[in-house]
Design a protein around this motif. Sequence first.
Motif, PDB file in Angstrom:
ATOM      1  N   GLY A 157       0.800  -1.130   0.017  1.00  0.00           N
ATOM      2  CA  GLY A 157       0.093   0.031   0.092  1.00  0.00           C
ATOM      3  C   GLY A 157       0.842   1.204   0.029  1.00  0.00           C
ATOM      4  O   GLY A 157       2.062   1.257  -0.173  1.00  0.00           O
ATOM      5  N   ARG A 184      -6.959   1.032   1.478  1.00  0.00           N
ATOM      6  CA  ARG A 184      -6.874   1.264   0.059  1.00  0.00           C
ATOM      7  C   ARG A 184      -7.198   3.037  -0.194  1.00  0.00           C
ATOM      8  O   ARG A 184      -7.616   3.655   0.558  1.00  0.00           O
ATOM      9  CB  ARG A 184      -8.116   0.692  -0.512  1.00  0.00           C
ATOM     10  CG  ARG A 184      -8.004   0.990  -2.089  1.00  0.00           C
ATOM     11  CD  ARG A 184      -9.078   0.176  -2.819  1.00  0.00           C
ATOM     12  NE  ARG A 184     -10.516   0.793  -2.432  1.00  0.00           N
ATOM     13  CZ  ARG A 184     -10.821   1.748  -2.816  1.00  0.00           C
ATOM     14  NH1 ARG A 184     -10.277   2.518  -3.830  1.00  0.00           N
ATOM     15  NH2 ARG A 184     -12.178   2.471  -2.433  1.00  0.00           N
ATOM     16  N   VAL A 188      -3.821   2.859  -5.320  1.00  0.00           N
ATOM     17  CA  VAL A 188      -3.031   1.695  -4.877  1.00  0.00           C
ATOM     18  C   VAL A 188      -4.031   0.858  -3.815  1.00  0.00           C
ATOM     19  O   VAL A 188      -4.806   1.566  -3.146  1.00  0.00           O
ATOM     20  CB  VAL A 188      -1.576   1.787  -4.251  1.00  0.00           C
ATOM     21  CG1 VAL A 188      -0.648   2.593  -5.340  1.00  0.00           C
ATOM     22  CG2 VAL A 188      -1.558   2.885  -2.976  1.00  0.00           C
ATOM     23  N   ALA A 189      -3.788  -0.288  -3.738  1.00  0.00           N
ATOM     24  CA  ALA A 189      -4.331  -1.190  -2.757  1.00  0.00           C
ATOM     25  C   ALA A 189      -3.843  -1.111  -1.589  1.00  0.00           C
ATOM     26  O   ALA A 189      -2.848  -0.839  -1.332  1.00  0.00           O
ATOM     27  CB  ALA A 189      -4.485  -2.541  -3.509  1.00  0.00           C
ATOM     28  N   SER A 193      -4.993  -6.689   2.093  1.00  0.00           N
ATOM     29  CA  SER A 193      -5.111  -7.787   1.331  1.00  0.00           C
ATOM     30  C   SER A 193      -3.941  -8.621   1.422  1.00  0.00           C
ATOM     31  O   SER A 193      -4.130  -9.934   1.250  1.00  0.00           O
ATOM     32  CB  SER A 193      -5.068  -7.191  -0.007  1.00  0.00           C
ATOM     33  OG  SER A 193      -3.951  -6.686  -0.450  1.00  0.00           O
ATOM     34  N   GLU A 259      -0.518  10.554  -6.275  1.00  0.00           N
ATOM     35  CA  GLU A 259      -1.636  10.514  -5.953  1.00  0.00           C
ATOM     36  C   GLU A 259      -2.398  12.032  -5.614  1.00  0.00           C
ATOM     37  O   GLU A 259      -3.566  12.213  -5.894  1.00  0.00           O
ATOM     38  CB  GLU A 259      -1.945   9.579  -4.566  1.00  0.00           C
ATOM     39  CG  GLU A 259      -3.382   9.354  -4.153  1.00  0.00           C
ATOM     40  CD  GLU A 259      -3.510   8.251  -3.156  1.00  0.00           C
ATOM     41  OE1 GLU A 259      -4.575   8.230  -2.692  1.00  0.00           O
ATOM     42  OE2 GLU A 259      -2.617   7.373  -3.368  1.00  0.00           O
ATOM     43  N   SER A 301      -4.704   0.014  -7.865  1.00  0.00           N
ATOM     44  CA  SER A 301      -5.725  -0.678  -7.484  1.00  0.00           C
ATOM     45  C   SER A 301      -6.812  -1.166  -8.380  1.00  0.00           C
ATOM     46  O   SER A 301      -6.617  -0.859  -9.752  1.00  0.00           O
ATOM     47  CB  SER A 301      -6.610   0.345  -6.462  1.00  0.00           C
ATOM     48  OG  SER A 301      -6.987   1.332  -7.335  1.00  0.00           O
ATOM     49  N   ARG A 302      -7.523  -1.912  -8.122  1.00  0.00           N
ATOM     50  CA  ARG A 302      -8.556  -2.943  -8.933  1.00  0.00           C
ATOM     51  C   ARG A 302      -9.439  -1.839  -9.363  1.00  0.00           C
ATOM     52  O   ARG A 302      -9.806  -1.908 -10.875  1.00  0.00           O
ATOM     53  CB  ARG A 302      -9.095  -4.023  -8.093  1.00  0.00           C
ATOM     54  CG  ARG A 302     -10.038  -4.890  -9.158  1.00  0.00           C
ATOM     55  CD  ARG A 302     -10.710  -6.017  -8.491  1.00  0.00           C
ATOM     56  NE  ARG A 302      -9.527  -6.878  -7.935  1.00  0.00           N
ATOM     57  CZ  ARG A 302      -9.763  -7.761  -7.068  1.00  0.00           C
ATOM     58  NH1 ARG A 302     -11.043  -8.185  -6.884  1.00  0.00           N
ATOM     59  NH2 ARG A 302      -8.695  -8.637  -6.586  1.00  0.00           N
ATOM     60  N   ASP A 303      -9.843  -0.950  -8.688  1.00  0.00           N
ATOM     61  CA  ASP A 303     -10.975   0.082  -9.414  1.00  0.00           C
ATOM     62  C   ASP A 303     -10.345   0.920 -10.705  1.00  0.00           C
ATOM     63  O   ASP A 303     -11.005   0.943 -11.694  1.00  0.00           O
ATOM     64  CB  ASP A 303     -11.275   0.932  -8.383  1.00  0.00           C
ATOM     65  CG  ASP A 303     -12.132   0.178  -7.216  1.00  0.00           C
ATOM     66  OD1 ASP A 303     -12.594  -0.955  -7.318  1.00  0.00           O
ATOM     67  OD2 ASP A 303     -12.081   1.004  -6.179  1.00  0.00           O
TER      68      ASP A 303
END
Length: 822
Positions: A157, A184, A188-189, A193, A259, A301-303
């Motif tokens: 992360g 999250r 980034v995740a 996880s 970010e 990240s997945r999104d």
Amino acid sequence: MVVARVRPIYGGGGGPVCSVLELESSGGAVRILLDCGWNSTFDVERLKTLQEELPSISLVLLSSADLMHMGALPFCVANGLSPRAGIYATFPTVKLGQMALYDAFLTKADEGGVAGQFTLDDVDTAVERIKALKYDERLQVRFDRIHDTLISPRVGGRLLGGAIWHIRYGVEEIVYASAYGWNRSLMVAGASSSLGRIRRPALFITDAQPSQQFVDGASAPPPKKAEALEQETHRLVLETLRRSGNILVPCDAAGRALELLFSLNKLWASHRLHGNYKLVFLSHTSHSTVEFARCLMEWVSRDLAEVFEMETRNPYSLKHVLLCHGLDEVEALMGRFPVCAVTTDRDMKHGFSKALLEKWASDPFSLVLATQRSDVGVDARTPSPLTQIYSGKKELRIHVPVRVKRNDAELEELRRTSDRKKREQQEAERLDSRVRELEQEMAMLDDEDSDNEGEAAAASAAEAGDGAPEASQGGGSRGVKRSRMLLFDRFAKKRHPMFEDVEGLANRGRPSAYGLELTEDDLSIFRNYEAQRQRGFGSASGGGSSYVDTQTRYGPPSLSRADSMQSTVSEAQDAAAAEKEAEEKVEEDMLYKVVLEQRTLEVNCRVSPFLDWSGLTARDSREAFLRQMKPKQLLLLNTEKKQALRLKRALRRGRNAADFVRVPEDAEDVEYLLDTSNRDVAVDNDVAGELEYQRIPGSATLVASLSGALRAEPEGLKLGTGATADAMGQLTVQPARDSFLLSARRVDVAALKRALDEAGMRSVLRFSKDRKTSMLVVDDSIVVRVANDAAAGEPVSVEGPVCPAFFRVRKAVYATGVQVHL
């Protein structure tokens, strides 16, 4: 038996991080360097202890792409790190870390340089040695003959490619997590996880950095979620811009700055601010940093990855962000537009952020927006300007770089040093050229020897007559091919260099575009020809002779040849001008030097409340997952004493949160014995045949419980059914001591309620106030508690008076799993 020895080199109380982890067993030892951070001051005295440890280091593991974790890597590679030592990191850490090191070097060079610390060549050499790993990719290291050591990076992360290192030796696990982000973020995740899958490691090495508190002793603002934090930041930025004020956002070079830029770029796009206000990313490596980020979409990240796949829009396109590399570019924009500048460094002690603070500090409409906590433990004698501002000071003492002229003695010494380096470089080049010449001569001699051997072999083959082919056939196809090659070498021409001696030609005179050597006579003929052509051939006296001379030497005049000669002359003039300009610049740099002049700066600008964009794990989240993970031993690095005591008190309140908590000082060795109850054992056939296996509901796994003692034998470790009392190895059975419930999945509260209803026991479902625990109240006397959150305590517990109903309820709970006795 394995001993884990941890030694914090520095960073025990805050600041840059560097530690050595040593794993030692009877078969050998391995020393692992966990990060090698540095700060923007580049103080070599701080690295003396690290330099002594470098020759014995076998592995280097890097966690994040910032100076705090990999700033000293070029110094380590250039000053004692073994060439055989492997350096490992994720791919984003390699690329973005390289940009951070470049920016730090150039920033320091603007203030007098980093002579004696490292060079850009050292940065390139260090980065080339790093081997990139993917998340969960296993690196196998063997330092003894017992077990392999498996090392793998996990999602850390906070930053692109941030890693948590998971080290496994046999059945024991060591986890190293420095400056990680549990939740999250926008891009980034989170580390939840990866850390959420680890249970009961033998050693957990981490930190307890305060993410919400900015200045020591100041009240900590309440933590904000990512959405609320982004909204508050956008509100402050819009409010300042509409007052025609400038915004200074000090940040790192290649980490959290991405970010921030992503969030501010969304603000500019949604409110269409690009026409009246400018968003600037000011860094020496701003363009390269954003370009690398565009190529790292598999690490977001997945999104965001789904947005990129569905809309084919790269989140790092940042079309509303102006990438600037110098202060003059920002000054050109300041005269026409209010500017929001995200710039380095985050403490405002060096670089562009300090220069912009000097320009905007007196403007009451401008804003300083702090998004990351200032470095702790770097230099307590001279706190950073950012720390002074948030401490409430209205007058700052800063050091501004100023160019002053050198005195005669310094200039003479500098020229003497420059001449010595130039001579050494020329001597090295001469030796290299001589080595190349010798290699070419040896190659030509080898070719001549092979030609002579071919002629001799061909002559002997001709004298042998028909016997030679039969002999070659008897030797196989290789003899035929060899004879053909020798015959070919007999009639082949000798090889010569294909190209001319370019270096010698350059020394004799500058060649034209066609490779011809141009002399001063050629240039005078060309000038006469140009003058004749402008007047018209033969129209003036003396022109005919020049034309005849040109025609005699070169044949009929050709415009293409004239143009090529003209371009050659212009190229020569440009090269001479560039060389002269470079010499003048070098001479000017020698005449002047950069010194730091202390100035007092009056602060009239606005200072925003601290908005935590660091991405670090919040205190509550850290305490919750530590109670969930339950490490056997906990080691806190890069932690202030106050934060360490607070975390210790919080862990004592939880049950079995950590058996031992240590907070070592710098250069203090902490030893851990990784000798727990977990063993790989071999069970005798007669004992295994007597075991009663049970199947876990919902799974194909069979389990059995066995109580016994462990004894060492020459061929290994074996498990018996009891404890040994004498040297003959007679075993006695031990009674069961404790038990636990083993299930393939979490307890389903609804299924448990149905089972109780079918057994004729009325149950009512209730929830705790924090919704972390579900409660089944049976017959108004017995309570079955089921933890919805693993950090809330035991997964299942049955409470109530001892009565027949209690045992019926417990039997129904046991039906959801397998009760295993220890």
